[in-house]
Design a protein around this motif. Structure first.
Motif, mmCIF file in Angstrom:
data_model
loop_
_atom_site.group_PDB
_atom_site.id
_atom_site.type_symbol
_atom_site.label_atom_id
_atom_site.label_comp_id
_atom_site.label_asym_id
_atom_site.label_seq_id
_atom_site.Cartn_x
_atom_site.Cartn_y
_atom_site.Cartn_z
ATOM 1 N N LEU A 61 0.811 -1.217 0.000
ATOM 2 C CA LEU A 61 0.000 0.000 0.000
ATOM 3 C C LEU A 61 0.844 1.266 0.000
ATOM 4 O O LEU A 61 0.309 2.366 -0.068
ATOM 5 C CB LEU A 61 -0.926 0.016 1.220
ATOM 6 C CG LEU A 61 -1.963 -1.099 1.290
ATOM 7 C CD1 LEU A 61 -2.717 -1.023 2.605
ATOM 8 C CD2 LEU A 61 -2.921 -1.028 0.110
ATOM 9 N N LEU A 62 2.161 1.102 0.075
ATOM 10 C CA LEU A 62 3.052 2.265 0.153
ATOM 11 C C LEU A 62 3.986 2.331 -1.041
ATOM 12 O O LEU A 62 4.469 1.305 -1.507
ATOM 13 C CB LEU A 62 3.885 2.189 1.433
ATOM 14 C CG LEU A 62 3.094 2.140 2.740
ATOM 15 C CD1 LEU A 62 4.028 1.864 3.895
ATOM 16 C CD2 LEU A 62 2.330 3.427 2.947
ATOM 17 N N ASN A 63 4.240 3.538 -1.501
ATOM 18 C CA ASN A 63 5.242 3.736 -2.536
ATOM 19 C C ASN A 63 6.605 3.819 -1.872
ATOM 20 O O ASN A 63 6.765 4.474 -0.840
ATOM 21 C CB ASN A 63 4.986 5.044 -3.301
ATOM 22 C CG ASN A 63 3.995 4.861 -4.406
ATOM 23 O OD1 ASN A 63 3.960 3.841 -5.065
ATOM 24 N ND2 ASN A 63 3.171 5.868 -4.616
ATOM 25 N N SER A 64 7.576 3.190 -2.483
ATOM 26 C CA SER A 64 8.936 3.269 -1.976
ATOM 27 C C SER A 64 9.507 4.640 -2.300
ATOM 28 O O SER A 64 9.301 5.169 -3.380
ATOM 29 C CB SER A 64 9.794 2.183 -2.619
ATOM 30 O OG SER A 64 11.140 2.377 -2.278
ATOM 31 N N ARG A 65 10.230 5.215 -1.379
ATOM 32 C CA ARG A 65 10.860 6.514 -1.613
ATOM 33 C C ARG A 65 12.206 6.359 -2.310
ATOM 34 O O ARG A 65 12.812 7.329 -2.720
ATOM 35 C CB ARG A 65 11.056 7.250 -0.302
ATOM 36 C CG ARG A 65 9.742 7.646 0.314
ATOM 37 C CD ARG A 65 9.960 8.859 1.172
ATOM 38 N NE ARG A 65 8.695 9.294 1.703
ATOM 39 C CZ ARG A 65 8.011 10.317 1.229
ATOM 40 N NH1 ARG A 65 8.464 10.982 0.196
ATOM 41 N NH2 ARG A 65 6.887 10.687 1.767
#
Length: 72
Positions: A61-65
């Motif tokens: 659910l998260l985009n990698s930075r």
């Protein structure tokens, strides 16, 4: 502003709607819409619940930075 979460993408992949997610969480559909457009972000406990409802790892659910070429 960079997209932080992938809730909208995962909803599409799972063939679910933001309205379904709002009802499942007992949240206002406008709140879920803000999460889907990355205008605001759910808290960690809500994000955990979203992952459970969608049967995905919370990391999905998260985009990698990290960008290409960066080390971990």
């Amino acid at each position: 502003m960079e997209d932080i979460n992938r809730i909208k993408v995962v909803l599409v992949e799972k063939k679910k709607t933001s309205r379904w997610l709002a009802e499942s969480l007992g949240k206002n559909p406008a709140t879920v819409s803000k999460w889907c457009t990355n205008t605001s972000q759910p808290d960690l406990s809500t994000l955990t619940r979203i992952a459970q409802l969608l049967d995905v790892d919370i990391k999905d659910l998260l985009n990698s930075r990290m960008t290409e070429g960066e080390s971990k």
